[in-house]
Design a protein around this motif. Sequence first.
Motif, PDB file in Angstrom:
ATOM      1  N   THR A 117     -31.236  66.742  45.039  1.00 57.15           N
ATOM      2  CA  THR A 117     -32.299  65.754  44.180  1.00 57.15           C
ATOM      3  C   THR A 117     -31.950  64.284  44.733  1.00 57.15           C
ATOM      4  O   THR A 117     -30.790  63.869  44.491  1.00 57.15           O
ATOM      5  N   ILE A 118     -32.829  63.517  45.100  1.00 56.75           N
ATOM      6  CA  ILE A 118     -32.556  62.331  45.343  1.00 56.75           C
ATOM      7  C   ILE A 118     -32.691  61.443  44.194  1.00 56.75           C
ATOM      8  O   ILE A 118     -33.633  61.391  43.450  1.00 56.75           O
ATOM      9  N   GLN A 119     -31.549  60.500  44.152  1.00 52.94           N
ATOM     10  CA  GLN A 119     -31.613  59.516  42.760  1.00 52.94           C
ATOM     11  C   GLN A 119     -33.004  58.770  42.880  1.00 52.94           C
ATOM     12  O   GLN A 119     -33.214  58.111  43.780  1.00 52.94           O
ATOM     13  N   GLY A 120     -33.557  58.398  41.733  1.00 53.66           N
ATOM     14  CA  GLY A 120     -34.866  57.569  41.579  1.00 53.66           C
ATOM     15  C   GLY A 120     -35.994  58.481  42.033  1.00 53.66           C
ATOM     16  O   GLY A 120     -37.044  57.813  41.920  1.00 53.66           O
ATOM     17  N   TYR A 121     -35.998  59.763  42.354  1.00 52.04           N
ATOM     18  CA  TYR A 121     -37.111  60.343  42.660  1.00 52.04           C
ATOM     19  C   TYR A 121     -37.350  61.725  41.848  1.00 52.04           C
ATOM     20  O   TYR A 121     -37.919  62.617  42.029  1.00 52.04           O
ATOM     21  N   GLY A 122     -36.935  61.364  40.481  1.00 47.25           N
ATOM     22  CA  GLY A 122     -37.091  62.583  39.466  1.00 47.25           C
ATOM     23  C   GLY A 122     -36.774  63.834  40.235  1.00 47.25           C
ATOM     24  O   GLY A 122     -35.725  64.267  40.289  1.00 47.25           O
ATOM     25  N   ASN A 123     -37.694  64.742  40.026  1.00 48.70           N
ATOM     26  CA  ASN A 123     -37.376  66.200  40.479  1.00 48.70           C
ATOM     27  C   ASN A 123     -37.760  66.411  42.053  1.00 48.70           C
ATOM     28  O   ASN A 123     -37.830  67.551  42.395  1.00 48.70           O
ATOM     29  N   LEU A 124     -37.655  65.338  42.969  1.00 45.07           N
ATOM     30  CA  LEU A 124     -37.735  65.514  44.356  1.00 45.07           C
ATOM     31  C   LEU A 124     -36.591  66.394  45.136  1.00 45.07           C
ATOM     32  O   LEU A 124     -35.744  65.573  45.006  1.00 45.07           O
ATOM     33  N   ASP A 125     -36.781  67.369  45.439  1.00 49.40           N
ATOM     34  CA  ASP A 125     -35.844  68.199  45.925  1.00 49.40           C
ATOM     35  C   ASP A 125     -35.907  67.879  47.709  1.00 49.40           C
ATOM     36  O   ASP A 125     -36.946  67.995  48.175  1.00 49.40           O
ATOM     37  N   VAL A 126     -34.686  67.948  48.189  1.00 50.04           N
ATOM     38  CA  VAL A 126     -34.666  67.752  49.692  1.00 50.04           C
ATOM     39  C   VAL A 126     -33.975  69.075  49.990  1.00 50.04           C
ATOM     40  O   VAL A 126     -32.577  69.033  49.718  1.00 50.04           O
ATOM     41  N   ASP A 127     -34.510  69.915  50.889  1.00 44.48           N
ATOM     42  CA  ASP A 127     -33.919  70.989  51.375  1.00 44.48           C
ATOM     43  C   ASP A 127     -33.530  70.767  52.783  1.00 44.48           C
ATOM     44  O   ASP A 127     -34.118  70.162  53.764  1.00 44.48           O
ATOM     45  N   GLU A 128     -31.894  70.899  53.298  1.00 44.05           N
ATOM     46  CA  GLU A 128     -31.344  70.511  54.282  1.00 44.05           C
ATOM     47  C   GLU A 128     -31.264  71.773  55.200  1.00 44.05           C
ATOM     48  O   GLU A 128     -31.106  72.722  54.712  1.00 44.05           O
ATOM     49  N   ARG A 129     -31.856  71.724  56.581  1.00 45.37           N
ATOM     50  CA  ARG A 129     -31.863  72.626  57.333  1.00 45.37           C
ATOM     51  C   ARG A 129     -31.310  72.293  58.795  1.00 45.37           C
ATOM     52  O   ARG A 129     -30.930  71.047  59.142  1.00 45.37           O
ATOM     53  N   TYR A 130     -30.825  73.079  59.625  1.00 43.70           N
ATOM     54  CA  TYR A 130     -30.381  72.854  60.936  1.00 43.70           C
ATOM     55  C   TYR A 130     -31.179  73.251  61.963  1.00 43.70           C
ATOM     56  O   TYR A 130     -31.771  74.484  62.023  1.00 43.70           O
ATOM     57  N   LEU A 131     -31.431  72.321  63.012  1.00 44.01           N
ATOM     58  CA  LEU A 131     -32.390  72.550  63.975  1.00 44.01           C
ATOM     59  C   LEU A 131     -31.739  71.981  65.173  1.00 44.01           C
ATOM     60  O   LEU A 131     -31.806  70.856  65.543  1.00 44.01           O
ATOM     61  N   GLY A 132     -31.330  72.861  66.095  1.00 42.35           N
ATOM     62  CA  GLY A 132     -30.774  72.618  67.196  1.00 42.35           C
ATOM     63  C   GLY A 132     -29.517  71.867  67.301  1.00 42.35           C
ATOM     64  O   GLY A 132     -29.400  70.567  67.963  1.00 42.35           O
ATOM     65  N   GLY A 133     -28.943  71.796  66.308  1.00 40.74           N
ATOM     66  CA  GLY A 133     -27.828  71.052  65.938  1.00 40.74           C
ATOM     67  C   GLY A 133     -27.905  69.814  65.074  1.00 40.74           C
ATOM     68  O   GLY A 133     -27.078  69.036  64.800  1.00 40.74           O
ATOM     69  N   ILE A 134     -29.229  69.672  64.900  1.00 41.54           N
ATOM     70  CA  ILE A 134     -29.391  68.194  64.033  1.00 41.54           C
ATOM     71  C   ILE A 134     -29.800  68.823  62.436  1.00 41.54           C
ATOM     72  O   ILE A 134     -30.644  69.853  62.261  1.00 41.54           O
ATOM     73  N   ILE A 135     -29.623  68.172  61.451  1.00 40.15           N
ATOM     74  CA  ILE A 135     -29.718  68.191  60.347  1.00 40.15           C
ATOM     75  C   ILE A 135     -31.059  68.008  59.809  1.00 40.15           C
ATOM     76  O   ILE A 135     -31.280  66.678  59.845  1.00 40.15           O
ATOM     77  N   MET A 136     -31.874  68.793  59.639  1.00 38.52           N
ATOM     78  CA  MET A 136     -33.362  68.415  59.170  1.00 38.52           C
ATOM     79  C   MET A 136     -33.457  68.599  57.647  1.00 38.52           C
ATOM     80  O   MET A 136     -32.822  69.375  57.229  1.00 38.52           O
ATOM     81  N   GLU A 137     -34.154  67.816  56.969  1.00 39.66           N
ATOM     82  CA  GLU A 137     -34.528  67.694  55.585  1.00 39.66           C
ATOM     83  C   GLU A 137     -35.832  68.156  55.432  1.00 39.66           C
ATOM     84  O   GLU A 137     -36.652  67.658  56.133  1.00 39.66           O
ATOM     85  N   GLN A 138     -36.192  68.759  54.260  1.00 43.55           N
ATOM     86  CA  GLN A 138     -37.625  68.989  54.045  1.00 43.55           C
ATOM     87  C   GLN A 138     -37.965  68.459  52.772  1.00 43.55           C
ATOM     88  O   GLN A 138     -36.927  68.823  51.764  1.00 43.55           O
ATOM     89  N   ILE A 139     -38.975  67.746  52.496  1.00 42.70           N
ATOM     90  CA  ILE A 139     -39.461  67.213  51.210  1.00 42.70           C
ATOM     91  C   ILE A 139     -40.906  67.766  50.941  1.00 42.70           C
ATOM     92  O   ILE A 139     -41.516  68.334  51.693  1.00 42.70           O
ATOM     93  N   THR A 140     -41.083  67.919  49.647  1.00 42.79           N
ATOM     94  CA  THR A 140     -42.556  68.133  49.188  1.00 42.79           C
ATOM     95  C   THR A 140     -42.974  67.357  48.174  1.00 42.79           C
ATOM     96  O   THR A 140     -42.306  67.146  47.299  1.00 42.79           O
ATOM     97  N   LEU A 141     -43.872  66.498  48.642  1.00 45.57           N
ATOM     98  CA  LEU A 141     -44.407  65.225  47.585  1.00 45.57           C
ATOM     99  C   LEU A 141     -45.817  65.753  46.998  1.00 45.57           C
ATOM    100  O   LEU A 141     -46.606  66.326  47.841  1.00 45.57           O
ATOM    101  N   LYS A 142     -45.978  65.422  45.758  1.00 47.94           N
ATOM    102  CA  LYS A 142     -47.479  65.696  45.316  1.00 47.94           C
ATOM    103  C   LYS A 142     -47.953  64.332  45.567  1.00 47.94           C
ATOM    104  O   LYS A 142     -47.912  63.457  45.446  1.00 47.94           O
TER     105      LYS A 142
END
Length: 90
Positions: free
Chosen positions: A3-28
């Motif tokens: 969870t990112i500070q200051g964003y309440g319940n905003l979860d960021v999912d980290e994934r790897y794509l071709g050696g790069i760390i990718m993050e995924q967010i879902t926004l309302k």
Amino acid sequence: MHTIQGYGNLDVDERYLGGIIMEQITLKVEGMSCGNCVKAIETNVGELAGVNNVAVSLDDKEVQVDFDPSEASVNKIEEEIEDSGFDLVK
């Protein structure tokens, strides 16, 4: 997933794509009502450097974004959605 500070319940999912760390967010997001809204968000957010994928759900009022955190930020993605004329729910 973390969870990112200051964003309440905003979860960021980290994934790897071709050696790069990718993050995924879902926004309302409020104000989306049609296919043109979906296209505007997908196009505008999708053109940001570091954004890999944008998926919009009108039914769930959500925007899911996969991005490279070394090139894009949650703040920049949120700004682009708001600049497109939509409201974020925090």
